[in-house]
Design an enzyme around this catalytic site. Structure first.
Site, short mmCIF file in Angstrom:
data_model
loop_
_atom_site.label_atom_id
_atom_site.label_comp_id
_atom_site.label_asym_id
_atom_site.label_seq_id
_atom_site.Cartn_x
_atom_site.Cartn_y
_atom_site.Cartn_z
N HIS A 174 4.31 3.97 12.96
CA HIS A 174 3.52 5.07 12.95
C HIS A 174 4.12 6.43 13.61
CE1 HIS A 174 -0.57 3.53 11.66
NE2 HIS A 174 0.23 3.20 11.02
N ASP A 188 6.16 2.60 6.55
CA ASP A 188 4.75 1.84 6.33
C ASP A 188 3.78 2.72 5.42
OD1 ASP A 188 2.39 0.69 6.99
OD2 ASP A 188 2.08 1.49 9.03
N GLU A 247 -5.05 2.28 2.53
CA GLU A 247 -4.92 0.99 3.52
C GLU A 247 -5.19 1.72 4.81
OE1 GLU A 247 -3.16 -1.84 6.42
OE2 GLU A 247 -2.62 0.25 5.94
N GLU A 248 -4.53 2.65 5.29
CA GLU A 248 -4.35 3.08 6.73
C GLU A 248 -5.96 3.50 7.37
OE1 GLU A 248 -2.05 3.01 8.56
OE2 GLU A 248 -0.33 2.78 7.20
N HIS A 284 0.95 -1.15 0.08
CA HIS A 284 -0.04 -0.07 -0.16
C HIS A 284 1.01 1.37 0.04
CE1 HIS A 284 0.15 1.48 4.27
NE2 HIS A 284 0.01 0.22 4.50
#
EC number: 3.2.1.4
Length: 356
Positions: free
Chosen positions: A321, A177, A211-212, A65
């Site tokens: 994150h 990420d 995605e998040e 992603h």
């Protein structure tokens, strides 16, 4: 790592691509991909798919992603301070004293998350930062000044941090990420092309959006492609640093290889094939288990259409994150290697069902 590959990785990671606003990062990714694919398409919300052998009936997906966590402008005070809300899993605790970029139609506006000094805070104020207390200062003194800069409710905000290499073996930065996943699947496409590997199936290299905030991009593109097999890559928690409980989070190390997940959304025969490939290719790997769902785009593909054989290959990552997400460069290369080795041994039409 090849110099050209690292230069792409650095440029891609440093390009902001917040959830729902991934286009600039996707352009960087696609430009790198073009020499290694036969064709590509972009869907309505910005997921990009590079395709090899588009005419093939049997379809295999490798996916990552593209989006990063961020913030939205939510409220501007009369004094020109800006309050925010999350776009994805952004952490208020790390915000104070961070520099940010506010993205506007007029261009990027620089700002900072301010915070009162330790020696002036009252006792009742001396608590962890929270969504209702963090605020941005963009150097304006009134709401009108803020708005004249092009900032409005809904403007998206990203941290102003760039990637670095630490101790010659770790990659550190924001948005690993999961744009590092986009890099890893792009490297698979490069290796296939440069090694002149002819696949007996159609390969769809998917860089999905959103995605998040709930796997939304993967849901949309899975229904469009209707693949037979999906191999997903995302990050997972390294559990060696302080404050992790291995009895809860498992025993995962940066530097010890890709992580292969067990769980209901993971198709067992596909997972076992991955493990066999890892063993035969002498690619180090680790194992993890997932309760109910993996929390990654694997779930979106697995439960799409009439069910898609799906598996998850994760990259161990520290400090998820945050602006200092950290991965081991050996793991990055080994995730790409494992996916590549899996693809070149997979026969077209392989039936992954448990019994017929």
């Amino acid at each position: 790592m090849r110099q050209e590959s690292f230069e792409f990785l650095e440029k891609y990671l440093n390009t902001a691509a917040p959830t729902g606003f991934e286009a600039e990062g996707q352009k960087v990714w696609l430009e790198y991909m073009k020499p290694y694919i036969d064709e590509y398409f972009v869907d309505t919300y910005g997921t990009v798919v590079g395709v090899i052998n588009p005419q093939a009936e049997y379809k295999v997906v490798i996916e990552a992603h593209a989006d990063e966590i961020s913030w939205f402008v939510n409220y501007i005070t009369d004094q020109g301070y800006i309050y925010v809300r999350r776009n994805g899993g952004s952490d208020a605790l790390i915000a104070p004293s961070k520099k940010v970029n506010i993205h506007t139609r007029k261009g990027v506006v620089k700002a900072v998350f301010g915070w009162p000094a330790i020696h002036v805070r009252k006792v009742e104020q001396d608590k962890a930062p929270a969504m209702e207390t963090i605020f941005l200062d963009c150097g304006a003194n009134t709401r009108e000044e803020v708005e004249n800069l092009g900032i409005h409710v809904g403007s998206v905000i990203t941290f102003d941090d760039e990637v670095m290499v630490m101790n010659e073996k770790y990659l550190v930065g924001r948005a690993l990420d999961n744009r590092v996943g986009g890099f890893m699947i792009a490297e698979v496409a490069r290796m296939l092309k440069e090694n002149k590997k002819q696949l007996p199936f159609g390969l769809y290299i998917v860089n999905a959006v959103q995605e998040e905030i709930g796997l939304r991009g993967a849901e949309m593109i899975a229904h469009r492609i209707k693949p037979d097999v999906a191999l997903i890559t995302d990050v997972t928690h390294d559990t060696q640093s302080p404050m992790y409980e291995k009895k809860v989070s498992g025993d995962i190390y940066c530097g010890k290889g890709p992580v292969i997940t067990y769980g209901p959304a993971v198709q067992n025969n596909l997972r076992d094939m991955l493990i066999e490939v890892a063993q035969k290719s002498e690619t180090p790997f680790q194992r993890a288990s997932a309760s109910r769902s993996t929390g990654t785009d694997t779930d979106a593909f697995a439960y799409s259409n009439e069910g898609v054989a799906s598996a998850l290959v994760s990259l161990p990552l520290k400090y998820m994150h945050t602006t200092v997400e950290t991965v081991h460069l050996d793991d990055v290369e080994n995730v790409s290697k494992l996916m590549y080795e899996f693809l070149i041994q997979l026969p077209a039409g392989h039936d992954f069902r448990y019994f017929k």
